[in-house]
Design a protein around this motif. Structure first.
Motif, mmCIF file in Angstrom:
data_model
loop_
_atom_site.group_PDB
_atom_site.id
_atom_site.type_symbol
_atom_site.label_atom_id
_atom_site.label_comp_id
_atom_site.label_asym_id
_atom_site.label_seq_id
_atom_site.Cartn_x
_atom_site.Cartn_y
_atom_site.Cartn_z
ATOM 1 N N ARG A 81 0.863 -1.171 0.000
ATOM 2 C CA ARG A 81 0.000 0.000 0.000
ATOM 3 C C ARG A 81 0.897 1.217 0.000
ATOM 4 N N LYS A 82 0.522 2.213 -0.812
ATOM 5 C CA LYS A 82 1.320 3.446 -0.824
ATOM 6 C C LYS A 82 0.376 4.635 -0.832
ATOM 7 N N VAL A 83 0.520 5.462 0.173
ATOM 8 C CA VAL A 83 -0.270 6.691 0.264
ATOM 9 C C VAL A 83 0.695 7.862 0.198
ATOM 10 N N TYR A 84 0.425 8.769 -0.721
ATOM 11 C CA TYR A 84 1.258 9.963 -0.841
ATOM 12 C C TYR A 84 0.674 11.084 -0.012
ATOM 13 N N SER A 127 0.340 14.090 3.170
ATOM 14 C CA SER A 127 0.026 14.067 4.599
ATOM 15 C C SER A 127 -1.429 13.671 4.818
ATOM 16 N N SER A 128 -1.830 13.606 6.071
ATOM 17 C CA SER A 128 -3.174 13.124 6.397
ATOM 18 C C SER A 128 -4.252 14.009 5.764
ATOM 19 N N ALA A 165 -4.127 13.416 1.514
ATOM 20 C CA ALA A 165 -3.471 12.173 1.155
ATOM 21 C C ALA A 165 -4.099 11.556 -0.093
ATOM 22 N N GLU A 207 -4.238 7.968 -2.095
ATOM 23 C CA GLU A 207 -3.898 6.557 -2.009
ATOM 24 C C GLU A 207 -3.592 6.080 -3.417
ATOM 25 N N CYS A 267 8.420 1.064 -5.686
ATOM 26 C CA CYS A 267 8.413 0.377 -4.395
ATOM 27 C C CYS A 267 9.203 -0.933 -4.491
ATOM 28 N N THR A 288 3.858 2.429 2.216
ATOM 29 C CA THR A 288 3.194 2.846 3.454
ATOM 30 C C THR A 288 2.963 1.644 4.353
ATOM 31 N N SER A 289 2.521 0.555 3.743
ATOM 32 C CA SER A 289 2.454 -0.695 4.489
ATOM 33 C C SER A 289 2.613 -1.852 3.511
#
Lengths: 285, 287
Positions: free
Chosen positions: A28-31, A33-34, A37, A39, A70, A78-79
């Protein structure tokens, strides 16, 4: 030429019991900030066996490049995790070569063609004689044996991409990542380069992970085609390409089976563009 | 066995403008034209100066003929070794130190964005201070010896090198950085082969600006306080009303600047040969 090069450029690959070389699990990759963001990649899981040729297609903006970066260890996920040869990827791993889309900007303009190919080998501490041999052979394999002393900017686009391929091949990687490598060359050169990649893959026994937006190219080059959904990306379907290993531009592309696969992948990509999600995800949510 | 057919061989890569075989007479004419273009304007200016000053009776602007006849006796009886060489030594020391320091700091600041954000206001402040202002202050701390003059030169010449190096390092293409990481280039190789070479066009630009600043500061620092040097000599002649001799010093200073810029250009042509070739290729259209 073929007999000698075949004997000398060889790749030894450490394999697990299952023959699995690369495993991507729950990536999982999120670009950002909160607050704002994005995804890019939601949940990607797949594995490749040693020596396999896997192509990844998807609609534009599907996060193909994010996925590849990645895997190459250029971008921390991200995870989830990427495991290459039983080792988690935390930075660019050993035994991996990458050919980028932007060939003109991935070659060092202040080094000659031969120096560009040689530089990674120096860093691997390959002995001088061996280095010279690898450079000469890989340049010959991509049809550039006559321009080792030229600078990249003296060459055409297709030739520059050949230099990048020669650099990757000389590195003797276990896995070769290619990120839309032929998106910027003309159709004729593109066909030539596809055949070049296919023949290098057959000869060297390396694992190939090839990202493209071109459906025909994916089927022509791959043994498997992973079709990605649109953002946030998941795998829509894993299509096995059951075409004979001997392929060429005319007969393979006119093969009725090729047409069927093409239709199938095309439909999948169209569905992905309309925002279709795989059944498993729909039931989950 | 899989046969690997090499794709159509690449055409000869040498795309430099190939000089056709040229008859010697034509080549001689070509060199002659280039020499005429090169020396034309200086010759005209010297001639105008000569003619105008020949009739002038102003004490402060002696005839060029007087100046030229004073040139030999003024400089070739020991002043080359006593004044010119010390000046050049200080210039070389200060300039090379400034370039080394500027490149080193520039690479550090260009590599780490947080360091750059931290250092930038201070850099801008120091850059804005005209270096000659520093001479009296530095004299207090460092005296009037060679050390002070070298420090003055460094304090002025370091900025263009530093700021240009930062820009150059920041501007290195991402695909090149990615390539360096993927192929696991070691830090030292990355520095030498990727960062310094990649930033070299900007480093050279900064070094060129720094060279003229360094020459100015060499003279100024010697004018303030010195017991030898070019700037010192010029001031001495002026105070002693030895006007033709003073003018010879100014001419010599100009010649030194010219020689240094020619040397600089030769070095630049070697270091940046790839850059010029690339620019030419890009302007010639995409191939």
């Amino acid at each position: 030429m073929t007999a000698t090069t075949k004997a000398t450029i060889t790749t030894t690959t450490t394999t697990t019991a299952t023959g699995e070389l690369l495993r991507v699990s729950g990536l999982r990759k999120v670009y950002g900030s909160s607050g704002g963001a994005t995804e890019a990649v939601r949940d990607l899981t797949f594995a490749t066996r040693t020596g396999e040729a896997v192509c990844i297609v998807g609609p534009s903006g599907a996060g193909k490049t994010t996925l590849l970066r990645c895997i190459a260890g250029l971008l921390p996920p991200t995870s989830g995790e990427v495991v290459l040869e039983d080792r988690p990827v935390a930075g660019p791993p050993e035994g991996m070569a990458v050919v980028f889309q932007d060939y003109a900007r991935s070659l060092f303009p202040w080094l000659t063609v031969a120096q560009n190919v040689e530089l990674p080998l120096r860093e691997k501490r390959v002995a001088k004689g061996e280095r010279r041999r690898l450079v000469a052979e890989s340049l010959e394999a991509v049809g550039l044996a006559d321009v080792p002393g030229s600078y990249p900017w003296q060459l055409s686009g297709g030739m520059q991409q050949r230099v990048a391929i020669a650099r990757a091949v000389a590195y003797e990687p276990h896995i070769l990542l290619m990120d839309e490598p032929f998106a910027a060359v003309d159709a004729q050169t593109r066909a030539d380069l596809e055949d070049l990649v296919r023949s290098l893959w057959t000869r060297l026994g390396i694992t190939l992970l090839f990202v493209t937006h071109d459906i025909d190219e994916a089927i022509y080059l791959g043994q498997r085609v992973l079709v990605l959904s649109s953002r946030p990306t998941v795998i829509l379907e894993d299509v096995a390409v059951d075409l004979p290993d001997e392929r060429d531009q005319l007969t393979t592309r006119n093969d009725p089976r090729f047409q069927e696969l093409r239709t199938r992948v095309y439909e999948l990509v169209q569905r992905a563009k309309r925002g279709h999600r795989p059944a498993s995800e729909v039931t989950l949510s | 066995m899989t046969s690997l057919t090499a794709p159509a061989a690449a055409p000869g890569a040498a795309r430099e403008t190939a000089c056709e075989a040229e008859p010697p007479a034509a080549r001689l004419a070509r060199y002659g034209r280039r020499l005429a273009v090169l020396l034309g304007l200086p010759a005209v200016l010297a001639a105008v100066w000569w003619i105008v000053s020949e009739r002038a009776e102003n004490f402060f602007f002696p005839p060029l003929s007087d100046i030229l006849s004073a040139f030999g006796p003024t400089w070739f009886d020991g002043r080359i070794a006593a004044d010119l060489l010390p000046s050049l030594g200080r210039l070389a020391a200060g300039y090379l130190l400034a370039v080394a320091l500027g490149v080193a700091l520039g690479v550090l600041i260009g590599t780490w964005p947080s360091l750059r954000a931290f250092a930038e206001p201070v850099l801008e402040f120091f850059r804005a201070i005209p270096p000659p202002v520093m001479v009296p202050i530095l004299m207090l701390f460092l005296g009037i010896d060679t050390l002070m003059k070298v420090v003055v030169i460094v304090s002025g010449a370091v900025w263009p090198v530093l700021l240009n190096t930062v820009e150059g390092v920041r501007g290195i293409d991402r695909p090149l950085r990615d390539t360096a990481r993927v192929y696991r280039l070691r830090p030292l190789t990355r520095l030498r082969t990727v960062v310094l070479r990649g930033a070299s066009p900007q480093i050279v630009t900064g070094a060129r600006q720094a060279l003229s600043i360094a020459i100015v500061l060499m003279v100024i620092s010697e004018m303030f306080a010195a017991n030898n040097g070019l700037g010192f000599s010029i001031v001495q002649f002026q105070r002693g009303f030895a006007l033709p001799e003073m003018w010879t010093g100014i001419i010599l200073l100009g010649l030194v600047g010219l020689a240094l810029s020619l040397i600089f250009r030769a070095v630049e042509a070697t270091v940046l040969a790839w850059y010029r070739g690339q620019r030419r290729a890009q302007r010639g259209g995409n191939r």
